[in-house]
Design a protein around this motif. Structure first.
Motif, PDB file in Angstrom:
ATOM      1  N   HIS A 114      41.268  41.202  38.219  1.00  0.00           N
ATOM      2  CA  HIS A 114      42.408  41.713  38.970  1.00  0.00           C
ATOM      3  C   HIS A 114      43.249  40.552  39.462  1.00  0.00           C
ATOM      4  O   HIS A 114      42.712  39.536  39.900  1.00  0.00           O
TER       5      HIS A 114
ATOM      6  N   ASN B 134      45.521  39.638  42.495  1.00  0.00           N
ATOM      7  CA  ASN B 134      45.643  40.137  43.860  1.00  0.00           C
ATOM      8  C   ASN B 134      46.779  39.442  44.592  1.00  0.00           C
ATOM      9  O   ASN B 134      47.049  38.262  44.363  1.00  0.00           O
TER      10      ASN B 134
ATOM     11  N   THR C   5      45.369  44.828  44.725  1.00  0.00           N
ATOM     12  CA  THR C   5      45.468  44.594  43.288  1.00  0.00           C
ATOM     13  C   THR C   5      46.888  44.816  42.799  1.00  0.00           C
ATOM     14  O   THR C   5      47.478  45.864  43.044  1.00  0.00           O
TER      15      THR C   5
END
Length: 148
Positions: free
Chosen positions: A67, A69, A75
């Protein structure tokens, strides 16, 4: 001829010893991972990662979900690294893998997190790897200047 109780116990203990040896070998395996580059190609950003097993334990094909971020940990985007087998010798102890993201997400990203990983075993079964297998490394290239 019936197996004796001692033979059954010995067989069971040997099986457990073999299994615990496999777990011990599994526990020694690790992957150092670092983001080494980002590449822009026609509106798509690709992040490149270097995975290295330190010469300790071979890995079959991996699928690693990551992910991007933002500063608050939310996310922005999800990507998957499809990693070919590596680590069966010192010459192949590291491998590069990449995944694509929307460039806007990459520009806004503050960090990367590994959220899932799996390995395809020789018998075509997929096993989940513990995230503790990964040892994230922060990579910052050296600054380049021009000398007069």
């Amino acid at each position: 001829m019936k197996p004796t109780r001692e033979l059954l116990w010995a067989t069971m203990l040997l099986g457990l010893a073999w299994q615990s040896t496999g777990f011990a070998e599994e526990a020694k395996r690790y992957i150092s991972i670092r983001n080494t580059d980002s590449v822009w190609v026609q509106g798509v950003c690709s992040l490149v990662f270097r995975l290295d097993n330190g010469g300790a334990g071979e890995f079959n094909a991996l699928s690693v979900t990551i992910h991007l971020n933002d500063k608050t940990g939310h996310t922005l985007a999800e990507g998957t690294l499809d990693v070919p087998p590596f680590g069966d010798s010192d010459a192949t102890r590291s491998v590069d893998a990449s995944t694509e993201f929307d460039c806007e997400a990459v520009e806004k990203a503050n960090g990367i997190s590994i959220v899932a990983a799996s390995e395809m075993r020789a018998n075509h079964t997929k096993i989940t790897l513990p995230l503790s297998t990964f040892d994230p490394q922060y990579y910052q290239p050296l600054k380049i200047t021009m000398s007069q």
